[in-house]
Design a protein around this motif. Structure first.
Motif, short mmCIF file in Angstrom:
data_model
loop_
_atom_site.label_atom_id
_atom_site.label_comp_id
_atom_site.label_asym_id
_atom_site.label_seq_id
_atom_site.Cartn_x
_atom_site.Cartn_y
_atom_site.Cartn_z
N UNK A 481 0.83 -1.21 0.00
CA UNK A 481 0.00 0.00 0.00
C UNK A 481 0.86 1.26 0.00
N UNK A 482 1.99 1.22 0.71
CA UNK A 482 2.88 2.38 0.71
C UNK A 482 3.42 2.65 -0.69
N UNK A 483 3.72 1.57 -1.42
CA UNK A 483 4.20 1.74 -2.80
C UNK A 483 3.11 2.32 -3.70
N UNK A 514 1.03 -4.04 -8.01
CA UNK A 514 2.04 -3.47 -7.10
C UNK A 514 2.79 -4.58 -6.37
N UNK A 515 2.05 -5.58 -5.90
CA UNK A 515 2.70 -6.68 -5.18
C UNK A 515 3.67 -7.43 -6.09
N UNK A 516 3.24 -7.75 -7.31
CA UNK A 516 4.11 -8.46 -8.23
C UNK A 516 5.32 -7.63 -8.64
N UNK A 517 5.13 -6.33 -8.81
CA UNK A 517 6.25 -5.46 -9.16
C UNK A 517 7.28 -5.45 -8.04
N UNK A 518 6.81 -5.37 -6.80
CA UNK A 518 7.74 -5.39 -5.67
C UNK A 518 8.51 -6.71 -5.62
N UNK A 550 -0.79 0.94 -13.69
CA UNK A 550 -1.71 -0.20 -13.51
C UNK A 550 -2.96 0.27 -12.78
N UNK A 551 -3.89 0.85 -13.50
CA UNK A 551 -5.06 1.46 -12.89
C UNK A 551 -6.27 0.53 -12.99
N UNK A 552 -7.09 0.59 -11.99
CA UNK A 552 -8.28 -0.25 -11.94
C UNK A 552 -9.51 0.64 -11.94
N UNK A 553 -10.63 0.07 -12.34
CA UNK A 553 -11.89 0.79 -12.37
C UNK A 553 -12.53 0.76 -10.99
#
Length: 594
Positions: A481-483, A514-518, A550-553
């Motif tokens: 979430x911080x990322x 975000x999790x996968x990128x980290x 990586x945006x979500x609706x």
């Protein structure tokens, strides 16, 4: 097959790029002519052959010449053997880091947070003395447990392989291999839950400070770098008085069914049925979904002294006593129908915080004032020898196509209808689902499932390791979430759709991406322990740029009937789920419908 993408590596330490901005340098690839790479080990050497290739004197590269393209794995002191072997001094576990996740942790809690906490830990147990130069260390174990909670489909060996990355390919002074799952379990037991619980406390304290207004926690004369995009303009829902919305809710999480786990935690179901469960109270910011506080306890069994263990209400009482800094005068806390209790409400109000609570239909709310212009009225709540005056907001929510509206009844200590109008409070209550339900679903997406249709489950087989893993899970998901908050701060505004021109908020970015990128930066960024700060900062910014796209609706007004979601074995059972897209209309009782 699990999917953990690998990103580009940062630049080489000590290399100046003429005419380039070192602070924003892109990944550097080293071009070396094949003819310049030589094997330094003597032919008559009796060694084990572990060595790195070395570069002999080179001339300028010509077009068409075969070239080896190299990327950085490690910056470490070289050790030259008598037989010509070139090896690296040290050991892999001292260089492994958590990539962007650890950079976000250090941003919030200060540089070297994990190493600082690890320095104060003395492992216990007969198998580990922490004196010899082993494959594992306390800091490495902490990082492995954190990474384990972000990789739900990976076993211990894959977690350790990801954390070490290509460090195991380096010819070290002495041979090193990826530790086994048994070794990791032994070290986890040796360090216990205390280091991860301390890390959780420090991180959540930093998140609370990040979500406060600057005037509340900073010297006015203090200089702030504009590039530090933290806090003051974090989004908020308008409810009057400049209050920020917070959400409070509880959840239970299952664990392996071992005798010691069942004795310590029990289960929320009937005795001796179902998995043992740990219950925790989750306090979060309703808009950013940032975790502000967590307190946990057994879900049931004899350990708790009652059939249902420590229920959400008792956990909230504990949080008020143990973590009073979570609550402050800048917060309006949204809670569901399980939480009302007059002594509990009074205790929350005593901290200076404000509440907005939905009440059950069987709770009497005597009206002690005329109806205000916005349809609200005052009432008194009594219980446990305590009486508080509250304001009641009643409203109906009607969906297009629905025949019967749903009645919501809220009580709040915000008594002034001019500063806090009823319609704003009614619109604010829906953020409980975003701040609690969605945040908890995101967090549980990082926990492995125990089988088909069984949901999330922790991995550890003993109560001490469950507490350790639970703290690591809270820390790991909060770093994701911080990322997303950091990525939202640098994201370009929406360019199309109904939000065109509006800024991107953290809730608009994909938690899974975000999790996968980290995780990808962990595998690719093992050299960050020894690379210069500009190179680490450049890698950090590249990862945030990926997350920012990586945006979500959100806010799609999608509603489903309450039907069974799984296919039933009976032929007459319903097999379809009706989904409709329609806005919800809110009508405050006592006012004229628009």
């Amino acid at each position: 097959m699990s999917f953990y993408p690998v990103s580009s590596r940062p630049a080489i330490a000590g290399v100046e790029i003429p005419g380039g901005d070192q602070g924003a340098a892109r990944a550097v690839v080293v071009a070396v002519p094949v003819s310049a790479l030589v094997w330094p080990v003597r032919a008559d050497s009796g060694g084990d052959g572990r060595s790195a290739l070395v570069v002999a004197g080179t001339s300028p590269i010509t077009t068409g010449e075969p070239v080896v393209w190299c990327t950085v794995v490690l910056t470490a002191p070289a050790l030259l053997r008598r037989d010509g072997r070139v090896q690296a001094a040290g050991r892999p576990c001292d260089h492994a880091r958590l990539g962007v996740a650890e950079q976000e942790l250090d941003r919030l809690c200060g540089p070297g947070t994990i190493d600082r906490i690890a320095a104060g830990v003395r492992p216990t147990g007969k198998k580990i003395k922490a004196v010899a130069r082993r494959e594992m260390s306390v800091a490495f174990t902490i990082r492995a447990v954190l990474l384990m909670t972000l990789m739900p489909d990976a076993d211990s060996r894959e977690v350790l392989t990801t954390l070490l990355g290509e460090l195991t390919a380096v010819p070290w002074q002495r041979p090193h291999t990826v530790p086994s799952g048994t070794v990791l379990s032994t070290w986890r037991t040796a360090i216990g839950p205390a280091p991860l619980q301390q890390l959780q406390r420090e991180l959540l304290d930093a998140v609370i400070a990040e979500h406060r207004d600057p005037a509340e926690h900073r010297d006015p004369a203090e200089h702030r770098d504009p590039a530090e995009h933290r806090d003051p303009a974090l989004p908020r829902v308008e409810v009057g008085g400049g209050l920020r919305l917070g959400a409070i809710d509880g959840t239970v999480t299952r664990m392996p069914d071992t005798a010691v786990n069942r004795a310590a935690f029990g289960t929320a179901g009937q005795a001796e049925t179902g998995y043992p469960q740990i219950r925790h109270l989750h306090v979060s910011d309703a808009l950013t979904r940032a975790t502000l506080g967590v307190v946990c306890g057994p879900a049931g069994g004899d350990k708790a002294g009652r059939d249902k263990g420590e229920a959400e209400q008792q956990l909230l009482d504990r949080m008020l006593a143990e973590q009073p800094d979570v609550f402050g005068p800048d917060r309006l806390w949204i809670m569901d129908r399980n939480f009302p209790g007059v002594p509990r409400i009074a205790a929350m109000l005593a901290t200076g915080s404000h509440v907005l609570i939905r009440v059950k239909s069987d709770i009497r709310l005597p009206r002690i004032s005329p109806f205000a212009e916005d349809g609200s009225y005052l009432t008194t709540l009594s219980g446990g020898g305590t009486t508080v005056t509250m304001r009641v907001v009643e409203y109906h929510v009607t969906l297009d196509g629905a025949t019967t509206p749903e009645l919501f009844c809220l009580v709040t200590d915000l008594l002034d209808p001019h500063i806090h109008p009823a319609d704003l409070l009614g619109q604010a209550y829906r953020w409980r689902w975003d701040g609690s339900e969605t945040a908890l679903r995101e967090a549980k997406s990082a926990i492995h499932g125990a089988g088909p249709a069984t949901g999330a489950i922790l991995r550890s087989a003993t109560p001490e390791l469950i507490r350790q893993e639970h703290a690591a899970w809270i820390v790991g998901t909060e770093l994701v979430h911080a990322a997303t908050r950091s990525a939202a701060a640098i994201a370009q505004p929406f360019r199309k759709g109904p939000r065109t021109g509006q800024p991107v908020a953290a809730r608009h970015l994909s938690f899974t991406t975000a999790r996968r990128t980290l995780i990808g930066t962990v595998r690719a960024g093992t050299a960050t322990a020894s690379l210069p700060a500009p190179a680490r900062a450049a890698a950090h910014q590249r990862a945030l740029a990926v997350i920012a796209t990586a945006r979500v609706t959100t806010d799609r007004h999608r509603h489903r009937d309450h039907k069974i979601k799984t296919r039933q074995p009976f032929p007459h059972a319903p097999r379809s789920i009706t989904t409709r897209t329609a806005p919800a209309h809110l009508h405050v009782c006592g006012t004229t419908a628009a």
